[in-house]
Design a protein around this motif. Structure first.
Motif, PDB file in Angstrom:
ATOM      1  N   ILE A  77       0.875  -1.171   0.000  1.00 35.31           N
ATOM      2  CA  ILE A  77       0.000   0.000   0.000  1.00 35.31           C
ATOM      3  C   ILE A  77       0.915   1.224   0.000  1.00 35.31           C
ATOM      4  N   GLN A  78       0.804   2.037  -1.025  1.00 34.73           N
ATOM      5  CA  GLN A  78       1.713   3.170  -1.169  1.00 34.73           C
ATOM      6  C   GLN A  78       0.934   4.427  -1.540  1.00 34.73           C
ATOM      7  N   ALA A  79       1.487   5.557  -1.143  1.00 36.94           N
ATOM      8  CA  ALA A  79       0.962   6.832  -1.612  1.00 36.94           C
ATOM      9  C   ALA A  79       1.534   7.100  -3.005  1.00 36.94           C
ATOM     10  N   PHE A  80       0.768   7.779  -3.839  1.00 33.98           N
ATOM     11  CA  PHE A  80       1.243   8.108  -5.180  1.00 33.98           C
ATOM     12  C   PHE A  80       0.815   9.524  -5.532  1.00 33.98           C
ATOM     13  N   ARG A  81       1.455  10.078  -6.515  1.00 34.56           N
ATOM     14  CA  ARG A  81       1.117  11.430  -6.980  1.00 34.56           C
ATOM     15  C   ARG A  81       0.948  11.393  -8.490  1.00 34.56           C
ATOM     16  N   ASP A  82      -0.269  11.673  -8.937  1.00 33.67           N
ATOM     17  CA  ASP A  82      -0.514  11.746 -10.369  1.00 33.67           C
ATOM     18  C   ASP A  82       0.178  12.976 -10.954  1.00 33.67           C
ATOM     19  N   PRO A  83       0.650  12.889 -12.187  1.00 38.48           N
ATOM     20  CA  PRO A  83       1.275  14.067 -12.808  1.00 38.48           C
ATOM     21  C   PRO A  83       0.260  15.182 -13.021  1.00 38.48           C
ATOM     22  N   ARG A  84       0.726  16.404 -12.826  1.00 36.31           N
ATOM     23  CA  ARG A  84      -0.082  17.590 -13.072  1.00 36.31           C
ATOM     24  C   ARG A  84       0.404  18.286 -14.338  1.00 36.31           C
ATOM     25  N   PRO A  85      -0.435  19.114 -14.935  1.00 36.62           N
ATOM     26  CA  PRO A  85       0.050  19.893 -16.078  1.00 36.62           C
ATOM     27  C   PRO A  85       1.180  20.836 -15.661  1.00 36.62           C
ATOM     28  N   LEU A  86       2.249  20.841 -16.419  1.00 38.02           N
ATOM     29  CA  LEU A  86       3.322  21.813 -16.221  1.00 38.02           C
ATOM     30  C   LEU A  86       3.136  23.031 -17.111  1.00 38.02           C
ATOM     31  N   LEU A  87       2.312  22.886 -18.134  1.00 38.21           N
ATOM     32  CA  LEU A  87       2.063  23.969 -19.079  1.00 38.21           C
ATOM     33  C   LEU A  87       0.560  24.080 -19.301  1.00 38.21           C
ATOM     34  N   VAL A  88      -0.025  25.199 -18.895  1.00 37.31           N
ATOM     35  CA  VAL A  88      -1.440  25.467 -19.136  1.00 37.31           C
ATOM     36  C   VAL A  88      -1.519  26.615 -20.129  1.00 37.31           C
ATOM     37  N   HIS A  89      -2.065  26.329 -21.295  1.00 37.79           N
ATOM     38  CA  HIS A  89      -2.055  27.261 -22.425  1.00 37.79           C
ATOM     39  C   HIS A  89      -3.456  27.803 -22.659  1.00 37.79           C
ATOM     40  N   MET A  90      -3.586  29.130 -22.728  1.00 35.00           N
ATOM     41  CA  MET A  90      -4.878  29.746 -23.018  1.00 35.00           C
ATOM     42  C   MET A  90      -4.999  30.006 -24.509  1.00 35.00           C
ATOM     43  N   GLY A 129      -0.159  27.432 -32.330  1.00 30.63           N
ATOM     44  CA  GLY A 129       0.418  27.444 -30.986  1.00 30.63           C
ATOM     45  C   GLY A 129      -0.093  26.300 -30.133  1.00 30.63           C
ATOM     46  N   GLU A 130      -1.406  26.056 -30.205  1.00 34.30           N
ATOM     47  CA  GLU A 130      -1.975  24.902 -29.506  1.00 34.30           C
ATOM     48  C   GLU A 130      -1.284  23.609 -29.919  1.00 34.30           C
ATOM     49  N   THR A 131      -1.140  23.435 -31.224  1.00 32.29           N
ATOM     50  CA  THR A 131      -0.554  22.205 -31.753  1.00 32.29           C
ATOM     51  C   THR A 131       0.865  22.025 -31.240  1.00 32.29           C
ATOM     52  N   ALA A 132       1.616  23.122 -31.171  1.00 31.81           N
ATOM     53  CA  ALA A 132       2.974  23.051 -30.647  1.00 31.81           C
ATOM     54  C   ALA A 132       2.977  22.620 -29.182  1.00 31.81           C
ATOM     55  N   VAL A 133       2.014  23.107 -28.407  1.00 29.27           N
ATOM     56  CA  VAL A 133       1.899  22.709 -27.003  1.00 29.27           C
ATOM     57  C   VAL A 133       1.590  21.221 -26.899  1.00 29.27           C
ATOM     58  N   ARG A 134       0.629  20.756 -27.688  1.00 32.21           N
ATOM     59  CA  ARG A 134       0.247  19.337 -27.626  1.00 32.21           C
ATOM     60  C   ARG A 134       1.383  18.423 -28.072  1.00 32.21           C
ATOM     61  N   ASN A 135       2.236  18.909 -28.953  1.00 34.41           N
ATOM     62  CA  ASN A 135       3.337  18.086 -29.464  1.00 34.41           C
ATOM     63  C   ASN A 135       4.640  18.299 -28.700  1.00 34.41           C
ATOM     64  N   SER A 136       4.602  19.104 -27.639  1.00 33.97           N
ATOM     65  CA  SER A 136       5.840  19.475 -26.945  1.00 33.97           C
ATOM     66  C   SER A 136       6.425  18.356 -26.097  1.00 33.97           C
ATOM     67  N   GLY A 137       5.602  17.375 -25.728  1.00 30.89           N
ATOM     68  CA  GLY A 137       6.074  16.340 -24.814  1.00 30.89           C
ATOM     69  C   GLY A 137       5.931  16.725 -23.354  1.00 30.89           C
ATOM     70  N   LEU A 138       5.531  17.960 -23.082  1.00 29.72           N
ATOM     71  CA  LEU A 138       5.313  18.409 -21.708  1.00 29.72           C
ATOM     72  C   LEU A 138       3.902  18.063 -21.250  1.00 29.72           C
ATOM     73  N   PRO A 139       3.706  17.813 -19.963  1.00 35.92           N
ATOM     74  CA  PRO A 139       2.336  17.642 -19.445  1.00 35.92           C
ATOM     75  C   PRO A 139       1.585  18.965 -19.595  1.00 35.92           C
ATOM     76  N   TYR A 140       0.466  18.966 -20.274  1.00 34.14           N
ATOM     77  CA  TYR A 140      -0.180  20.213 -20.663  1.00 34.14           C
ATOM     78  C   TYR A 140      -1.690  20.170 -20.458  1.00 34.14           C
ATOM     79  N   THR A 141      -2.292  21.369 -20.509  1.00 31.30           N
ATOM     80  CA  THR A 141      -3.727  21.564 -20.658  1.00 31.30           C
ATOM     81  C   THR A 141      -3.917  22.760 -21.580  1.00 31.30           C
ATOM     82  N   VAL A 142      -4.868  22.670 -22.505  1.00 35.35           N
ATOM     83  CA  VAL A 142      -5.199  23.797 -23.382  1.00 35.35           C
ATOM     84  C   VAL A 142      -6.633  24.217 -23.070  1.00 35.35           C
ATOM     85  N   VAL A 143      -6.802  25.469 -22.663  1.00 35.97           N
ATOM     86  CA  VAL A 143      -8.111  26.018 -22.314  1.00 35.97           C
ATOM     87  C   VAL A 143      -8.480  27.061 -23.363  1.00 35.97           C
TER      88      VAL A 143
END
Length: 287
Positions: A77-90, A129-143
């Motif tokens: 039984i272990q604690a875990f941390r899900d990855p969060r977005p490092l880049l949030v793009h508007m 710009g959105e497409t570049a964010v999605r293809n960056s390999g970084l954890p992201y969210t696009v709003v």
């Protein structure tokens, strides 16, 4: 002091990994949900236990419970941390539907004046710009924001999130900022592109829940599961409409209402536009 509970199922005669986010735990008393209790705080956990029960929450039956001998082997039984977005793009609503436009007839049939005008090719560049964010390999969210307005800032609205760029609406800058900030710290927003707009006003019974809103969205890699078409490829602007068509668009009732309110997005002038576009007067139009 409260007791918090989360339900999970096992697989007979096989090992399985169960992941239970802290947000999935509900405060209970004898199995009944306590909606007035605060969310579970990991820092306040003092003990834990496992229960095999014929019941789920609020006395409802556990349909997977079977009578007879039962055993449960635990490896850890272990604690875990899900990855969060490092880049949030508007971004803005309309960029994806603009990218699907192939002909001038397609553009004329679009219900959004901002897409018909596409001032300075801005929607194309925003989508690139959105497409570049999605293809960056970084954890992201696009709003993608709906039309930005300065109306009813003293009211609290339930925000709605949609995907596929098929809706229109309005939202304030402050409301978009709240979504951006919430997405930055929430694993449920990871890898998702969505539009946000105002819905109904909040009530005592129904308050904004950002995490629930994020959970209702598909990851970009899984859009097909919700029958959302794949992203179109980005491309250069088709060029500006001619003067007569511009005037026709600018006379649209929605645009005129936006001009009167002082809301909407600026139509760029020649200094801002790409070299292959025509001159546009400096005005404001509604999204």
């Amino acid at each position: 002091e409260f007791t918090y509970q989360a339900a999970f199922d096992t697989v007979a005669d096989d090992w399985t990994t169960i992941s239970l986010p802290f947000s999935s735990f509900l405060a209970v008393v004898k199995g009944n949900e306590m909606r007035s209790a605060p969310p579970l705080s990991p820092a306040d956990i003092t003990s834990m236990s496992l229960i095999f029960s014929r019941f789920e929450f609020n006395g409802l039956p556990n349909l997977n419970a079977k009578p007879g001998p039962f055993s449960l082997a635990l490896e850890s039984i272990q604690a875990f941390r899900d990855p969060r977005p490092l880049l949030v793009h508007m971004s803005t609503g309309g960029v994806e539907r603009n990218a699907r436009i192939l002909t001038e007839e397609d553009r004329k049939n679009c219900v959004m004046p901002i897409v018909q005008l596409n001032p300075g090719g801005a929607l194309n560049w925003k989508y690139a710009g959105e497409t570049a964010v999605r293809n960056s390999g970084l954890p992201y969210t696009v709003v993608r924001s709906a039309g930005l307005v300065s109306l009813d800032l003293d009211k609290d609205f339930l925000l709605q999130a949609n995907q596929g760029d098929t809706t229109v609406g309005k939202v304030s800058r402050g409301e978009v900022a709240e979504v951006l900030a919430a997405a930055l710290g929430d694993p449920a927003a990871l890898g998702k592109t969505f539009e946000v707009r105002r819905g109904d006003e909040e009530t005592i019974e129904e308050q904004q829940n950002m995490r629930r809103m994020f959970l209702g969205l598909a990851r970009d890699s899984q859009r097909g599961m919700l029958e959302i078409p794949p992203f179109p490829a980005p491309g250069p602007p088709m060029g500006m409409p001619d003067d007569s068509r511009k005037q026709e668009i600018l006379k649209d009732d929605r645009v005129q209402e936006s001009l009167k309110r002082g809301d909407g997005g600026r139509v760029r002038d020649a200094a801002d536009a790409p070299a292959d576009t025509e001159k546009v007067t400096n005005q404001r139009v509604g999204a």
